[in-house]
Design an enzyme around this catalytic site. Structure first.
Site, PDB file in Angstrom:
ATOM      1  CG  ASP A   4      19.634   8.816  32.786  1.00 47.05           C
ATOM      2  OD1 ASP A   4      20.727   8.183  34.215  1.00 47.05           O
ATOM      3  OD2 ASP A   4      18.736   9.268  33.621  1.00 47.05           O
ATOM      4  CB  VAL A  15      22.606  17.346  35.481  1.00 47.85           C
ATOM      5  CG1 VAL A  15      22.042  16.536  34.512  1.00 47.85           C
ATOM      6  CG2 VAL A  15      22.619  16.284  37.522  1.00 47.85           C
ATOM      7  CE1 TYR A  45      14.296  15.715  45.926  1.00 48.71           C
ATOM      8  CE2 TYR A  45      12.429  15.932  47.082  1.00 48.71           C
ATOM      9  CZ  TYR A  45      13.254  15.841  45.609  1.00 48.71           C
ATOM     10  OH  TYR A  45      12.115  15.229  44.569  1.00 48.71           O
TER      11      TYR A  45
HETATM   12  P1  NAD Z   1      14.104   8.586  39.219  1.00 52.20           P
HETATM   13  O1  NAD Z   1      14.352   8.199  40.301  1.00 52.20           O
HETATM   14  O2  NAD Z   1      13.569   7.334  38.378  1.00 52.20           O
HETATM   15  O3  NAD Z   1      14.516   9.207  38.098  1.00 52.20           O
HETATM   16  C1  NAD Z   1      15.936  10.483  38.150  1.00 52.20           C
HETATM   17  C2  NAD Z   1      16.901   9.951  37.021  1.00 52.20           C
HETATM   18  O4  NAD Z   1      17.419  11.242  37.318  1.00 52.20           O
HETATM   19  C3  NAD Z   1      16.944   8.604  37.039  1.00 52.20           C
HETATM   20  O5  NAD Z   1      16.693   8.452  35.835  1.00 52.20           O
HETATM   21  C4  NAD Z   1      18.676   8.819  37.430  1.00 52.20           C
HETATM   22  O6  NAD Z   1      19.757   7.801  37.267  1.00 52.20           O
HETATM   23  C5  NAD Z   1      19.232  10.514  37.046  1.00 52.20           C
HETATM   24  N1  NAD Z   1      20.219  10.855  37.391  1.00 52.20           N
HETATM   25  C6  NAD Z   1      20.292  10.524  38.850  1.00 52.20           C
HETATM   26  N2  NAD Z   1      21.859  11.713  39.727  1.00 52.20           N
HETATM   27  C7  NAD Z   1      21.733  12.092  37.493  1.00 52.20           C
HETATM   28  C8  NAD Z   1      23.116  12.867  37.005  1.00 52.20           C
HETATM   29  N3  NAD Z   1      23.965  13.132  37.999  1.00 52.20           N
HETATM   30  N4  NAD Z   1      23.534  13.127  36.214  1.00 52.20           N
HETATM   31  C9  NAD Z   1      21.899  12.628  35.028  1.00 52.20           C
HETATM   32  N5  NAD Z   1      20.687  12.357  36.229  1.00 52.20           N
HETATM   33  C10 NAD Z   1      21.161  11.885  36.930  1.00 52.20           C
HETATM   34  O7  NAD Z   1      13.208   9.375  39.565  1.00 52.20           O
HETATM   35  P2  NAD Z   1      10.921  10.288  38.948  1.00 52.20           P
HETATM   36  O8  NAD Z   1      10.508  10.430  39.917  1.00 52.20           O
HETATM   37  O9  NAD Z   1      11.463  10.336  38.009  1.00 52.20           O
HETATM   38  O10 NAD Z   1      12.740  11.852  39.494  1.00 52.20           O
HETATM   39  C11 NAD Z   1      12.630  12.858  37.937  1.00 52.20           C
HETATM   40  C12 NAD Z   1      12.513  14.163  38.727  1.00 52.20           C
HETATM   41  O11 NAD Z   1      10.871  14.486  39.120  1.00 52.20           O
HETATM   42  C13 NAD Z   1      13.263  14.180  39.805  1.00 52.20           C
HETATM   43  O12 NAD Z   1      14.095  15.398  39.987  1.00 52.20           O
HETATM   44  C14 NAD Z   1      13.003  14.508  41.038  1.00 52.20           C
HETATM   45  O13 NAD Z   1      13.228  14.987  42.242  1.00 52.20           O
HETATM   46  C15 NAD Z   1      12.007  14.685  40.788  1.00 52.20           C
HETATM   47  N6  NAD Z   1      10.073  14.688  41.962  1.00 52.20           N
HETATM   48  C16 NAD Z   1      10.438  13.414  41.806  1.00 52.20           C
HETATM   49  C17 NAD Z   1       8.694  12.914  42.778  1.00 52.20           C
HETATM   50  C18 NAD Z   1       8.381  11.619  43.397  1.00 52.20           C
HETATM   51  O14 NAD Z   1       7.570  11.766  43.924  1.00 52.20           O
HETATM   52  N7  NAD Z   1       9.236  10.752  41.998  1.00 52.20           N
HETATM   53  C19 NAD Z   1       8.233  13.910  43.300  1.00 52.20           C
HETATM   54  C20 NAD Z   1       8.526  15.218  43.482  1.00 52.20           C
HETATM   55  C21 NAD Z   1       9.263  15.610  42.064  1.00 52.20           C
END
Ligand code: NAD
Length: 242
Positions: A37, A61, A151
């Site tokens: 992260d 990433v 997105y």
């Molecule tokens: P979150 O924001 O808590 O977690 C996302 C994580 O990705 C964070 O810890 C952030 O620091 C990290 N991140 C961002 N940019 C980065 C980079 N360049 N390199 C490495 N890490 C990076 O949100 P989440 O809900 O846990 O999201 C996880 C995944 O689930 C994501 O891909 C998101 O798009 C997907 N998602 C989330 C939801 C929702 O409702 N929360 C719905 C559908 C999909």
């Protein structure tokens, strides 16, 4: 006996939210987990909370060099790499007319290019081992049109990339699937602002999910329980896209 005994898993965006939930459960199921992260303090706290089975490594990433380093570090430290969860992501709600080129490029770089780089970085080790599972976290925004333009584009791309990679890697014993969560209660949903309750009301089940409910599905895809599943979309959305 755990579902992931002896396995080594790399989870991007593992500092908090869904990634942290996957890491906790993977470790509880016997896996050694490497969390990447850009959030160092939260990543370290998450890994420390899990215990000796987890290590945090600073990892962006979007950076090809960082991918080479984290994969090599994992192989040097643990001797194998069985599972990659491409979970890191950012959410932006602006539509077609309001999305700036800068925002578009940032979302695509993290959500789409990050997944491409990740699959490419782990594939050689998995091919050499003749086994592996790659789980790409897309979204229901990758199953339907949404007003979150960049997105949605990135999450549709992840879906297509997963299918293509699944076909390419299947002969080598490497499986690739995409996961499509609906509304999951993490910091990410703060992006919805005051509109969040209205969006949540549209879920047929009438609620958001806890990250652990997505973890159940991700664990299935990481483990041998899904040994004949590759190249497909797995939805966990409370009926949102039904
Ligand atoms: P979150 O924001 O808590 O977690 C996302 C994580 O990705 C964070 O810890 C952030 O620091 C990290 N991140 C961002 N940019 C980065 C980079 N360049 N390199 C490495 N890490 C990076 O949100 P989440 O809900 O846990 O999201 C996880 C995944 O689930 C994501 O891909 C998101 O798009 C997907 N998602 C989330 C939801 C929702 O409702 N929360 C719905 C559908 C999909």
């Amino acid at each position: 006996m755990g579902a992931l005994d002896g396995r080594v898993a790399l989870i991007t965006g593992g500092a908090r939210g869904q990634g942290a939930s996957h890491a906790r459960r993977f470790a509880a199921e016997g896996a050694t987990v490497v969390l990447g992260d850009v959030l160092d303090a939260e990543g370290l706290a998450t890994a420390t909370g899990i215990g000796p089975a987890a290590t945090f490594v600073h990892h962006d990433v979007t950076d090809p060099g960082a991918w080479a380093e984290i994969v090599q570090w994992t192989l040097d430290a643990h001797g194998r790499l069985d599972v990659l969860v491409n979970n890191a992501g950012i959410f932006r709600t602006r539509g077609l007319l309001d999305t700036t080129l800068e925002e578009w490029q940032q979302v695509i770089a993290i959500n789409q290019t990050g997944v491409f780089l990740g699959m490419q970085a782990v594939a050689p080790a998995m091919i050499a081992a003749g086994r592996g599972s790659i789980i790409n976290i897309s979204s229901i925004a990758g199953l339907q049109g949404t007003s979150s333009h960049a997105y949605s584009a990135s999450k549709w791309a992840v879906r297509g990339m997963s299918r293509g990679a699944a076909r390419e890697l299947a002969p080598h014993g490497v499986r690739v699937n995409s996961v499509h969560p609906g509304l999951i209660d993490t910091v990410m949903l703060d992006e919805l602002g005051e509109g969040r309750p209205m969006v949540t009301q549209r879920v047929p089940m009438g609620r958001e999910a806890a990250p652990e409910e997505v973890t159940e599905l991700v664990l299935f895809l990481a483990s041998d329980a899904s040994s004949y599943c590759t190249g497909h979309e797995f939805v966990v959305d409370g009926g949102m896209t039904a």
